[in-house]
Design an enzyme around this catalytic site. Sequence first.
Site, PDB file in Angstrom:
ATOM      1  N   ASP A 203       1.042  -1.050  -0.064  1.00 34.53           N
ATOM      2  CA  ASP A 203      -0.151   0.019   0.083  1.00 34.53           C
ATOM      3  C   ASP A 203       0.669   1.362   0.011  1.00 34.53           C
ATOM      4  OD1 ASP A 203      -2.784   1.238   0.166  1.00 34.53           O
ATOM      5  OD2 ASP A 203      -2.132   1.895   1.988  1.00 34.53           O
ATOM      6  N   SER A 227      -6.602   5.405  -0.135  1.00 31.74           N
ATOM      7  CA  SER A 227      -7.090   4.066  -0.398  1.00 31.74           C
ATOM      8  C   SER A 227      -8.503   3.783  -0.032  1.00 31.74           C
ATOM      9  CB  SER A 227      -6.179   3.193   0.006  1.00 31.74           C
ATOM     10  OG  SER A 227      -4.600   3.284  -0.131  1.00 31.74           O
ATOM     11  N   GLN A 277      -5.959  -2.197  -6.510  1.00 33.41           N
ATOM     12  CA  GLN A 277      -6.511  -1.206  -5.473  1.00 33.41           C
ATOM     13  C   GLN A 277      -7.276  -0.157  -6.381  1.00 33.41           C
ATOM     14  OE1 GLN A 277      -4.135   2.244  -3.289  1.00 33.41           O
ATOM     15  NE2 GLN A 277      -3.952   0.674  -2.124  1.00 33.41           N
TER      16      GLN A 277
END
Length: 288
Positions: A203, A227, A277
Amino acid sequence: MNSVPDSLTSILDLEDIGNNRFQGRSPRVGWQRVFGGQVIGQALYAACKTVEERQPHSLHAYFLLPGDPETPIVYEVDRLRDGRSFTTRRVLALQNGAAIFAMSASFQVEEEGYEHQMPMPDVPMPEDLPDRDGMARDILPHMPAAVRAYYQRERPIEIRPVEFDRYGDDSKREPRFNVWIRAVKRLPDEPAIHQSVLAYASDLMLLDSSLIAHGTTVFDNRIQGASLDHALWFHRPFRADDWLLYAQDSPSTSGARGFSRGLIFDRQRRLVASVAQEGLIRPRPDRS
């Protein structure tokens, strides 16, 4: 917990508080909200603690609320299924009784089968790229202040970008970004630690790849970035304390959201994991 997050094992040092519940804490580094990768890594490690003799092969997660770094995070693991070949766990991350993150993870017994993979991009090896001192001396002085601050920050993951020139101007480029990553310190041999560390690192900068085609970055204060969801698939064994190439691209941006993908290769050019993502990349016209 260390003042600087130089120990990933300390970040993953979850306290078992009973009834499939584990408590984690955030490193004290002055962040205004909990780093999303930390929650992914801790949640996966909590799930691993409830599974024996099986390795995770995938996880799917949603970020629900920003986490408070001053408040412990409680991870509640729900044992959804223990089958002959697959095991499924659901994890809720809670602060002050509210869910800030939700994740499902699947585990599988070791099996043999078909094998193929996409090839690794032809990029320089990490030894051929500037290290931290070389970046600080030769590259960062020519970069915007926010980029300098990000790459000079102490963190438990070492980062060596391949296409560093994207930060130097606002040119619109093909939405691809390659970066070598590894844990700063050697990790124990436990596979769950390496998988959780990779979940943590996955991430770090994936959202930013969705802005390359638009000539900007998440370091631009005119962008509200966060995110929204995160998916990770493990394909082959690896060590997170050896160099891994994180090859990222972004097929689409729309609706103030950016969709990004990543393929993660080891030094032997084996594809060890894949990531996807979607994140918020909302323009802020009122910011100058």
